[in-house]
Scaffold this active site. Structure first.
Site, PDB file in Angstrom:
ATOM      1  N   ASP A 213       0.936  -1.154   0.034  1.00  0.00           N
ATOM      2  CA  ASP A 213      -0.282  -0.023   0.087  1.00  0.00           C
ATOM      3  C   ASP A 213       1.091   1.057  -0.007  1.00  0.00           C
ATOM      4  O   ASP A 213       2.365   1.492   0.595  1.00  0.00           O
ATOM      5  CB  ASP A 213      -1.164   0.513   0.713  1.00  0.00           C
ATOM      6  CG  ASP A 213      -2.029   0.783   1.327  1.00  0.00           C
ATOM      7  OD1 ASP A 213      -2.388   1.693  -0.035  1.00  0.00           O
ATOM      8  OD2 ASP A 213      -3.345   0.541   1.725  1.00  0.00           O
ATOM      9  N   GLU A 419     -10.771   6.281   4.689  1.00  0.00           N
ATOM     10  CA  GLU A 419      -9.141   6.135   5.602  1.00  0.00           C
ATOM     11  C   GLU A 419      -9.938   6.058   6.852  1.00  0.00           C
ATOM     12  O   GLU A 419     -10.740   6.544   7.568  1.00  0.00           O
ATOM     13  CB  GLU A 419      -8.257   5.930   5.192  1.00  0.00           C
ATOM     14  CG  GLU A 419      -8.186   5.220   3.555  1.00  0.00           C
ATOM     15  CD  GLU A 419      -6.558   5.403   2.947  1.00  0.00           C
ATOM     16  OE1 GLU A 419      -5.252   4.764   3.788  1.00  0.00           O
ATOM     17  OE2 GLU A 419      -6.445   5.248   1.697  1.00  0.00           O
TER      18      GLU A 419
END
Length: 534
Positions: A213, A419
């Site tokens: 990521d 997020e």
């Protein structure tokens, strides 16, 4: 831009094309005037893999229209706690629904040939993109729903709840897998050799490449980047093949070269990574067609794709209440009446209706971010021309009582987030939403449409509300999709793919739990028939 970077890559000694990826997680969501599809939390409601495949194909065309051959999608997290700020990126709390939805992968990449070997990546041509199953593994199970945190669960439950959609993704030829920021029982996934290499690569025979990521290896340590040489070593030896290094790429290259030179990272590990990355590039046809195909430019935001997004938004709605106890159903609403009220902060806000990961990482607000139709705009187009539509974002109770409205549509919910910025311990409707519900629904018949990335606290207002619709984050065509069902051109068909709690004190609470006592259970959803005269 992509062509410019690619031309630079091709001019190097070996002439190997680079692979450019983008977060196209609900359509090509970073691009102005692209079609924005509903977020996954809504799509799971449809339980319709064929619809997901069509959405994947449309997304691939729009991504390719901008010269990009790789999408960081789908997210196949199994969100077990709606307090998690990424819960709207998850199709369901039930892995079986998430598994069904992996049919978006053949939509993005193309149908796997019948003689394909399991685990070998497949992308069928220049109208398709490489997909990315993410985030491996357990990202939706963190304690308290805290983003990037720790999933505490035994191995059997990890395999039973969080792993099954990876089995399906690999069977369908997914080209890449992205590793999760989160930890499993205290071990960072970006440093987990047993799961990344031992399980994903060796046991599941995954032959595509594993990607980190964004700054994923930096976050192996706390604080991030504290011991970068350790992070590089741990990430590469765990089995990550491609590292997403947004800024300090020179430092990364120097460090990795040094570790290879000193035999900290064996050359065999580098060979494995290179082999996997080249395999995906060859399969994609990137060597034959490295430059953008400009003939696809008319696919971006096409009418056909907008109609598909409208269908998806409509099918993702869940009707949770329709009429107070002992009274007639309120929906479908009549199109022809004297005067109606539309109220609430989310009624005329395209940014709110699209949510996070839209144009910007955290999403935006307002109506000039991209092309689409708000719920208010769609209501105005749907009702009879003689029906007066009055919009007031936050009307007072006296105005509502004295204005002789036939009924009201109240649209409230959450403001966009992505997020960790979406992690929430209270899951409340954004102000002044509760006030609007009270002022409007306490005075006249009302339908409340909740625009949110997850179930939110609604029980305190439920007795005032005549009809309640969960619209999730319905995207750029959410307005027409919602209006289609509210006014009976189409029926409500959606069933909850997430449990709707009474109170946050119950969380985490998923179907099958011993303390299961929801406001609306998993699988609930009232069904209506289309109005015959429509």
């Amino acid at each position: 831009m992509v062509n410019g970077i690619q031309t630079g890559s091709l001019s190097t000694r070996l002439g190997i094309p680079m692979i450019y990826g983008i977060d196209a997680v609900h359509g090509h969501n970073n691009v102005y005037k692209a079609t924005i599809f509903p977020h996954n939390v809504g799509l799971g409601v449809t339980r319709d893999p064929e619809l997901l495949k069509r959405i994947g194909a449309a997304t691939a065309l729009e991504v390719r229209a901008t010269g990009i051959p790789y999408a960081f999608a789908p997210c196949i997290a199994v969100c077990r706690d709606p307090r998690w700020g990424r819960c709207y990126e998850s199709y369901s709390e039930d892995h079986r629904i998430v598994q069904l939805m992996t049919d978006i992968i053949p939509g993005l990449q193309g149908d796997l040939p019948t003689n394909s070997r399991k685990g070998v990546p497949f992308v069928s041509g220049k109208t398709k993109v490489a997909a990315c199953a993410k985030h491996f593994v357990g990202d939706g199970g963190t304690v308290g729903g805290i983003d990037e945190s720790n999933t505490v669960i035994d191995y059997d439950k990890l395999l039973k709840i969080h792993m099954p959609a990876y089995f399906d993704s690999i069977k369908k030829g997914v080209a890449t897998v992205m590793v999760s920021y989160s930890s499993w029982n205290g071990k960072k996934m970006h440093a987990n050799h047993d799961l990344v290499t031992g399980f994903l690569k060796n046991k599941l025979k995954f032959r595509g490449f594993v990607i980190s990521d964004w700054q994923g290896i930096d976050r192996i340590t706390n604080p991030p980047h504290m011991n970068y040489s350790y992070s590089v070593q741990a990430g590469i030896l765990a089995g990550i093949d491609m590292i997403m290094v947004p800024e300090n790429f020179g430092e990364f290259i120097d460090e990795l070269k040094l570790q290879v030179k000193n035999n900290v990272v064996p050359m065999s590990r580098i060979d494995d990574a290179v082999r996997r990355i080249l395999r995906v590039k060859f399969v994609m046809g990137l060597f034959e067609n490295p430059i953008a195909d400009l003939s696809l430019s008319d696919k971006l935001g096409s009418q056909e794709h907008r109609e598909l997004a409208r269908e998806a938004a409509r099918k993702s709605l869940v009707l949770l209440k329709n009429g107070k106890h002992g009274s007639k159903p309120l929906l479908p609403l009549p199109k022809k009446t004297s005067k109606i009220l539309v109220a609430g902060s989310h009624a005329d806000n395209l940014g709110y209706q699209c949510g996070g990961w839209t144009i910007e990482w955290q999403g935006v607000q307002g109506n000039d971010l991209t092309a689409g139709t708000t719920i208010l705009g769609a209501i105005k187009k749907t009702v009879d021309p003689t029906t007066q539509v009055v919009y007031m974002e936050n009307p007072d109770a006296n105005f509502v009582k004295t204005s002789k409205f036939s009924y009201a549509v109240v649209v409230v919910g959450e403001v966009p987030y992505a997020e960790m910025f979406g992690d929430s311990s209270n899951l409340t409707i954004s102000e002044p939403g509760p006030t609007v519900i009270s002022n409007v629904c306490g005075s006249i018949k009302c339908v409340v449409v909740v625009v949110s990335g997850r179930p939110v606290v609604i029980e305190p207002y439920l007795s005032q509300i005549d009809a309640l619709v969960a619209a999730w984050l319905p995207g750029s065509e959410g307005g027409p999709g919602v209006a289609d069902a509210l006014f009976g051109d189409h029926g409500f068909t959606g069933k909850l793919a997430r449990t709707w709690f009474k109170s946050v004190d119950q969380l985490p609470m998923n179907v099958g739990d011993s303390h299961y006592d929801p406001l609306f259970p998993f699988g609930f959803g009232l069904v209506t028939e289309p109005r015959k005269e429509n």
